[in-house]
Design a protein around this motif. Structure first.
Motif, PDB file in Angstrom:
ATOM      1  N   UNK A 216     -78.120  64.962 -78.492  1.00 44.07           N
ATOM      2  CA  UNK A 216     -79.219  65.860 -78.125  1.00 44.07           C
ATOM      3  C   UNK A 216     -78.742  67.281 -78.388  1.00 44.07           C
ATOM      4  N   UNK A 217     -79.505  68.025 -79.183  1.00 42.77           N
ATOM      5  CA  UNK A 217     -79.089  69.359 -79.602  1.00 42.77           C
ATOM      6  C   UNK A 217     -80.228  70.350 -79.407  1.00 42.77           C
ATOM      7  N   UNK A 218     -79.881  71.639 -79.534  1.00 41.93           N
ATOM      8  CA  UNK A 218     -80.890  72.699 -79.440  1.00 41.93           C
ATOM      9  C   UNK A 218     -80.889  73.569 -80.685  1.00 41.93           C
ATOM     10  N   UNK A 219     -80.069  73.202 -81.686  1.00 39.31           N
ATOM     11  CA  UNK A 219     -80.039  73.972 -82.922  1.00 39.31           C
ATOM     12  C   UNK A 219     -79.043  75.098 -82.924  1.00 39.31           C
TER      13      UNK A 219
ATOM     14  N   UNK B 106     -84.242  70.256 -79.482  1.00 39.91           N
ATOM     15  CA  UNK B 106     -85.188  70.825 -78.529  1.00 39.91           C
ATOM     16  C   UNK B 106     -85.173  72.354 -78.656  1.00 39.91           C
ATOM     17  N   UNK B 107     -86.204  72.992 -78.113  1.00 42.34           N
ATOM     18  CA  UNK B 107     -86.259  74.453 -78.081  1.00 42.34           C
ATOM     19  C   UNK B 107     -85.690  74.918 -76.746  1.00 42.34           C
ATOM     20  N   UNK B 108     -84.548  75.606 -76.770  1.00 41.23           N
ATOM     21  CA  UNK B 108     -83.929  76.084 -75.538  1.00 41.23           C
ATOM     22  C   UNK B 108     -82.980  77.225 -75.844  1.00 41.23           C
TER      23      UNK B 108
ATOM     24  N   UNK C 168     -68.786  58.539 -95.065  1.00 37.61           N
ATOM     25  CA  UNK C 168     -69.026  57.369 -94.216  1.00 37.61           C
ATOM     26  C   UNK C 168     -70.343  57.481 -93.443  1.00 37.61           C
ATOM     27  N   UNK C 169     -70.969  58.658 -93.503  1.00 30.40           N
ATOM     28  CA  UNK C 169     -72.291  58.835 -92.879  1.00 30.40           C
ATOM     29  C   UNK C 169     -73.338  58.371 -93.875  1.00 30.40           C
ATOM     30  N   UNK C 170     -74.011  57.266 -93.565  1.00 31.84           N
ATOM     31  CA  UNK C 170     -74.967  56.674 -94.495  1.00 31.84           C
ATOM     32  C   UNK C 170     -76.395  57.158 -94.265  1.00 31.84           C
ATOM     33  N   UNK C 171     -76.680  57.673 -93.067  1.00 33.33           N
ATOM     34  CA  UNK C 171     -78.050  58.111 -92.772  1.00 33.33           C
ATOM     35  C   UNK C 171     -78.016  59.167 -91.677  1.00 33.33           C
ATOM     36  N   UNK C 172     -78.904  60.159 -91.788  1.00 35.42           N
ATOM     37  CA  UNK C 172     -79.069  61.178 -90.750  1.00 35.42           C
ATOM     38  C   UNK C 172     -80.546  61.230 -90.366  1.00 35.42           C
ATOM     39  N   UNK C 173     -80.837  61.024 -89.086  1.00 38.70           N
ATOM     40  CA  UNK C 173     -82.207  61.077 -88.563  1.00 38.70           C
ATOM     41  C   UNK C 173     -82.308  62.282 -87.640  1.00 38.70           C
ATOM     42  N   UNK C 174     -83.249  63.167 -87.919  1.00 39.93           N
ATOM     43  CA  UNK C 174     -83.436  64.373 -87.106  1.00 39.93           C
ATOM     44  C   UNK C 174     -84.846  64.367 -86.527  1.00 39.93           C
ATOM     45  N   UNK C 175     -84.931  64.412 -85.200  1.00 36.76           N
ATOM     46  CA  UNK C 175     -86.217  64.506 -84.496  1.00 36.76           C
ATOM     47  C   UNK C 175     -86.364  65.915 -83.940  1.00 36.76           C
ATOM     48  N   UNK C 176     -87.332  66.675 -84.471  1.00 34.71           N
ATOM     49  CA  UNK C 176     -87.603  68.014 -83.959  1.00 34.71           C
ATOM     50  C   UNK C 176     -88.850  67.986 -83.078  1.00 34.71           C
ATOM     51  N   UNK C 177     -88.836  68.781 -82.008  1.00 37.80           N
ATOM     52  CA  UNK C 177     -89.993  68.873 -81.120  1.00 37.80           C
ATOM     53  C   UNK C 177     -90.754  70.157 -81.410  1.00 37.80           C
TER      54      UNK C 177
ATOM     55  N   UNK D 126     -87.177  69.596 -72.747  1.00 36.26           N
ATOM     56  CA  UNK D 126     -86.142  69.388 -71.759  1.00 36.26           C
ATOM     57  C   UNK D 126     -85.188  68.270 -72.152  1.00 36.26           C
ATOM     58  N   UNK D 127     -84.016  68.261 -71.515  1.00 32.82           N
ATOM     59  CA  UNK D 127     -82.952  67.334 -71.877  1.00 32.82           C
ATOM     60  C   UNK D 127     -83.343  65.879 -71.641  1.00 32.82           C
ATOM     61  N   UNK D 128     -83.974  65.588 -70.512  1.00 32.84           N
ATOM     62  CA  UNK D 128     -84.276  64.190 -70.177  1.00 32.84           C
ATOM     63  C   UNK D 128     -85.228  63.558 -71.189  1.00 32.84           C
ATOM     64  N   UNK D 129     -86.276  64.270 -71.560  1.00 29.79           N
ATOM     65  CA  UNK D 129     -87.234  63.717 -72.524  1.00 29.79           C
ATOM     66  C   UNK D 129     -86.615  63.606 -73.915  1.00 29.79           C
ATOM     67  N   UNK D 130     -85.804  64.590 -74.266  1.00 31.49           N
ATOM     68  CA  UNK D 130     -85.118  64.517 -75.560  1.00 31.49           C
ATOM     69  C   UNK D 130     -84.186  63.313 -75.587  1.00 31.49           C
ATOM     70  N   UNK D 131     -83.525  63.049 -74.467  1.00 34.36           N
ATOM     71  CA  UNK D 131     -82.622  61.905 -74.386  1.00 34.36           C
ATOM     72  C   UNK D 131     -83.381  60.586 -74.503  1.00 34.36           C
ATOM     73  N   UNK D 132     -84.563  60.532 -73.904  1.00 33.38           N
ATOM     74  CA  UNK D 132     -85.376  59.315 -73.997  1.00 33.38           C
ATOM     75  C   UNK D 132     -85.780  59.025 -75.440  1.00 33.38           C
ATOM     76  N   UNK D 133     -86.162  60.063 -76.180  1.00 37.69           N
ATOM     77  CA  UNK D 133     -86.511  59.885 -77.591  1.00 37.69           C
ATOM     78  C   UNK D 133     -85.280  59.454 -78.385  1.00 37.69           C
ATOM     79  N   UNK D 134     -84.147  60.056 -78.077  1.00 42.50           N
ATOM     80  CA  UNK D 134     -82.903  59.727 -78.781  1.00 42.50           C
ATOM     81  C   UNK D 134     -82.558  58.246 -78.605  1.00 42.50           C
ATOM     82  N   UNK D 135     -82.667  57.762 -77.373  1.00 43.21           N
ATOM     83  CA  UNK D 135     -82.325  56.373 -77.079  1.00 43.21           C
ATOM     84  C   UNK D 135     -83.215  55.409 -77.857  1.00 43.21           C
ATOM     85  N   UNK D 136     -84.480  55.805 -78.057  1.00 40.72           N
ATOM     86  CA  UNK D 136     -85.410  54.914 -78.755  1.00 40.72           C
ATOM     87  C   UNK D 136     -84.988  54.656 -80.206  1.00 40.72           C
ATOM     88  N   UNK D 137     -84.134  55.543 -80.748  1.00 37.36           N
ATOM     89  CA  UNK D 137     -83.657  55.387 -82.128  1.00 37.36           C
ATOM     90  C   UNK D 137     -82.384  54.552 -82.228  1.00 37.36           C
ATOM     91  N   UNK D 138     -81.731  54.276 -81.093  1.00 41.70           N
ATOM     92  CA  UNK D 138     -80.447  53.585 -81.129  1.00 41.70           C
ATOM     93  C   UNK D 138     -80.644  52.111 -81.471  1.00 41.70           C
TER      94      UNK D 138
END
Length: 644
Positions: free
Chosen positions: A6-9, A37-39, A63-72, A77-89
């Protein structure tokens, strides 16, 4: 293997990934998943640099075969960003990294995966300096030694910790646990705390069998980054007040007042003080100017109960210094309420606020907090009487600082010769103390301050400087700093905690210790923990390099623009005094009509002292100048004929 973040850029992400992929040893490949996220006021340009960096990661580390970036599109907030992140795992094994950690040494991922299977663990956390502080991994009765790993047991504070700091995890256990914890616990609290409490409530310690590496492999670089920016930890969605520097909506010629009028009538029948507060907000002299009941505020704007918006320069009569709904204040309120607001015994917040007050003064000494200015002033004067054995004190400043008690002699500072009368009053009958209230109407000169300080020293009277309105507004350390004086005691209030009016009394340690001997102190109410937390967040915001300069720059632009419009129309200058708190002068008979006219145009002013905040912008200052210029043009003939 998934690497989730989870990052803020911000640019700390570069150090996190460079240090990780340089030090990691793994026989497989990586899939990187990042939410942004925007913070923290990260600019669009800085976020773009982070996204460009992520796009180029596979070229930097094959060794990095794929990069997925989700921007809001907006702050979540951290909790919602974390929930979206987990859905990609999707990978069975994953590594979670926040964007503010640095990896310090080699990490044998294949070896850790073997340990994960051997001990049937949900996660192996990379040892880090933050958790290791205070001997977390050194107390024998709080750990089970597993060779290169350790399991925290017994009374260890981190026993139930399944943290978001860098770790290796088994996805099918880790992801559902985190998701369920975020779903079932208070969304305003820190996710780490929510996950920990969820594990405790569900008895999950044995099931998860969380392990830690003995070796310190990671370092928190986010705290230094925040400290350098004088920032605050952001957990819930936040916004930047400079981004919210909007203008009021265009109002109709006749302000809608139906709901305001109804509520005002209802209040007058059971709460007479409401009318008094309206008059005070509109005018220093208590004249009623506009019948507005406000409902909410955001940044430098406020809205009344009828839905009309205004650019606010009343600002809680000076108590609101950061702007309405500032994230530094709202975030700490949410966090403190979730953890308790009345804990009965002292907390680290008392010490933290005291240190920040003394640091802002550039001074050593001691601080005592009060729930209001009156208690601090009363304590200062009684301390002076007790210390000197004298019964009376001299009070100098604006008339509202006067008292009718026989123990005090009042000397106004609003007429010619008043400064000389003050010095004579001190020397003719030496008082226990001189209480000098720093007025926003009539700024104190450095000459007066020096003469008063010298006179008090000559007669062994305590010099008490009341900086209720000037402290944390006109300069770092208030007038004490800008005038280069050293009063024995200082009183601060408005501006100590944005939006609230607690008070602080500061002085030498020797003098402040005598407060405990005063009978008054046994009954003087203290300051709530919530207020102290808000004060701490507020004072940290003032540490930003541009806070005082920004108020001065914007205030100067407001004063120059409005006074130029007034003089051009053949009127005297309307604004004077301190840049951060300019005084608006209007002839009495025209004040109500003038202020109502500016309110119709979306500008909330008061006759007397107006206030700048950290939330005001250059665009809003230009808007205010234009509104006042239009109003001056409409009233110029009548104003020129009025007695000023």
């Amino acid at each position: 293997m998934d690497v989730t973040t989870t990052a803020v850029g911000r640019d700390t992400l570069f150090r996190t990934y460079e240090s990780f992929f340089t030090n990691v040893q793994f026989s497989g490949n990586f899939r990187v998943v990042v939410t942004i996220d925007h913070a923290y006021g990260i600019s669009a340009a800085e976020r773009k640099r982070s996204i460009d960096y992520l796009t180029e990661l596979p070229q930097r580390f094959p060794r990095i075969r794929e990069v997925v970036v989700e921007q809001f599109s907006r702050p979540v907030g951290l909790a919602k960003a974390l929930s979206v992140l987990i859905s990609h795992a999707t990978a069975p094994i994953g590594i979670h990294l926040e964007d503010d950690w640095e990896i310090l040494d080699r990490i044998d991922v294949d070896g850790l995966i073997e340990q994960l299977d051997r001990h049937d663990s949900t996660a192996i956390v990379f040892g880090n300096e933050h958790v290791a502080r205070g001997g977390t991994f050194e107390r024998p009765d709080e750990q089970a030694d597993l060779g290169e790993l350790v399991r925290l047991v017994g009374a260890s504070w981190a026993r139930y910790h399944l943290p978001l700091c860098p770790h290796l995890h088994r996805t099918r256990r880790w992801a559902p646990t985190v998701a369920k914890a975020l779903a079932e616990t208070d969304e305003l609290r820190c996710p780490d705390d929510r996950i920990r409490e969820h594990i405790i409530e569900r008895g999950g310690w044995a099931r998860h069998n969380i392990l830690w590496t003995k070796k310190i492999l990671a370092r928190d670089i986010g705290r230094d980054w925040l400290s350098a920016r004088a920032g605050h930890k952001s957990i819930v969605p936040e916004h930047d007040h400079h981004q919210l520097a909007k203008l009021p909506l265009t109002l109709p010629e006749e302000l809608p007042r139906a709901r305001s009028a109804a509520l005002a009538r209802q209040s007058a029948s059971i709460m007479p003080e409401v009318s008094t507060r309206l008059r005070a907000a509109a005018d220093d002299d208590g004249e009623f100017s506009y019948p507005i009941l406000l409902e909410r505020g955001d940044g430098a704007l406020v809205w009344d109960v009828d839905g009309s918006s205004y650019l606010d320069f009343v600002c809680g009569r000076g108590s609101v210094t950061l702007g309405h709904n500032h994230p530094a204040v709202t975030n700490v309120i949410r966090d403190r309420v979730a953890r308790g607001t009345a804990l009965s015994l002292p907390t680290p917040s008392d010490l933290g606020v005291a240190e920040l007050v003394l640091r802002s003064m550039g001074s050593t000494g001691a601080v005592r907090f009060f729930d209001a200015r009156a208690g601090a002033l009363r304590s200062a004067l009684e301390l002076a009487q007790w210390s000197t054995g004298r019964s009376h004190a001299v009070i100098a400043g604006p008339r509202w600082s006067a008292t009718t008690s026989d123990a005090y002699r009042y000397v106004p500072l609003d007429s010619a010769g008043s400064e000389l009368r003050l010095i004579e009053a001190i020397r003719a009958d030496p008082p226990a103390a001189l209480l000098l209230t720093a007025s926003l109407r009539h700024p104190i000169s450095s000459e007066l301050a020096e003469h008063v300080q010298a006179a008090c020293a000559d007669v062994d009277a305590l010099f008490v400087l009341d900086e209720t309105f000037t402290g944390f507004r006109v300069a770092p350390g208030g007038l004490r700093g800008s005038l280069g004086i050293r009063p024995d005691l200082c009183v601060f209030s408005y501006g100590l905690a944005s939006g609230l009016t607690p008070a602080a009394l500061a002085g030498s340690l020797e003098l402040m210790r005598r407060l405990e001997d005063l009978p008054l102190m046994r009954t003087e109410p203290g300051v709530s923990l919530l207020t102290l937390e808000i004060a701490k967040a507020t004072l940290r915001e003032y540490a930003r390099a541009d806070y005082y300069q920004r108020l001065t720059t914007l205030g100067n632009a407001l004063i120059e623009g409005i006074n130029t419009a007034a003089v051009t129309a053949g009127l005297p200058a309307l604004l004077s005094g301190y840049s951060a708190a300019p005084r608006l002068t209007l002839p009495g008979p025209w004040a109500e009509r003038f202020l109502t006219a500016t309110a119709r145009r979306g500008l909330l002013l008061r006759r007397g002292i107006n206030f700048l905040t950290a939330a005001h912008s250059e665009t809003q200052i230009d808007f205010a100048v234009d509104v006042v210029a239009e109003t001056i043009s409409a009233f110029a003939p009548e104003l020129r004929a009025s007695a000023w």
